[in-house]
Design an enzyme around this catalytic site. Sequence first.
Site, PDB file in Angstrom:
ATOM      1  N   HIS A 150      89.385  21.004  18.305  1.00 54.57           N
ATOM      2  CA  HIS A 150      88.513  19.828  18.306  1.00 54.57           C
ATOM      3  C   HIS A 150      87.640  19.803  19.544  1.00 54.57           C
ATOM      4  CE1 HIS A 150      91.015  17.673  21.293  1.00 54.57           C
ATOM      5  NE2 HIS A 150      92.062  18.110  20.619  1.00 54.57           N
ATOM      6  N   CYS A 166      96.841  21.060  20.934  1.00 57.44           N
ATOM      7  CA  CYS A 166      95.570  21.383  20.290  1.00 57.44           C
ATOM      8  C   CYS A 166      94.735  22.328  21.147  1.00 57.44           C
ATOM      9  CB  CYS A 166      94.774  20.112  20.026  1.00 57.44           C
ATOM     10  SG  CYS A 166      95.453  19.114  18.677  1.00 57.44           S
TER      11      CYS A 166
END
Length: 192
Positions: A150, A166
């Site tokens: 992201h 992440c």
Amino acid sequence: MLTNPSIRRSVMLLCFGAAGLLLAAEWHIMRSRPDPVATPIRPTRVSQLATLLRQSPLPNMVREARLVIRLGPKKLEYYEGETLIKQYDIAVGQADWETPVGHFSVLDLRENPLWKHPITGKAIPTGPENPLGSRWIGFAYDDEYHIGIHGTNQEELVGQAVSHGCVRMRDGEIQELYQKLAIGTPITVSPE
């Protein structure tokens, strides 16, 4: 949106089952024709779709695209076939929240995602305060945690091990990468 893994799996099984039934019906129709020479075979919608997919590329998808995430040097590599097209600097998971290593594929693509804090559960809507930036590329899920690639609202942290598992990218760069991916694009996460 299908955020519950159980529901997502059920929908996928339903889709695969429906596709299987359509193919079985087409096979039955083709076998039941009395004289295949005298009876012209008209393509069904299923075979027309398969032909269309073979002849023209799908939008937003390079057929042989793949990603390699290298945790040690904190780099994400975008390949088309065996050719390295571009390399990006990334941030990865911190100690006790390491980015998982292995072979994955893109499971979810979202623009302007909502972020939910993994510890407190507090939801943050899209905008400048959202730590996911403007794009989400999900590739690993379990009942509680979602791992993906992201954007970030803290671009100065790119190049460090700071996330909850992440992979973070500069927001402009993930917007560029996002346009080249599709559900099912292979992702390899390597420790080196």
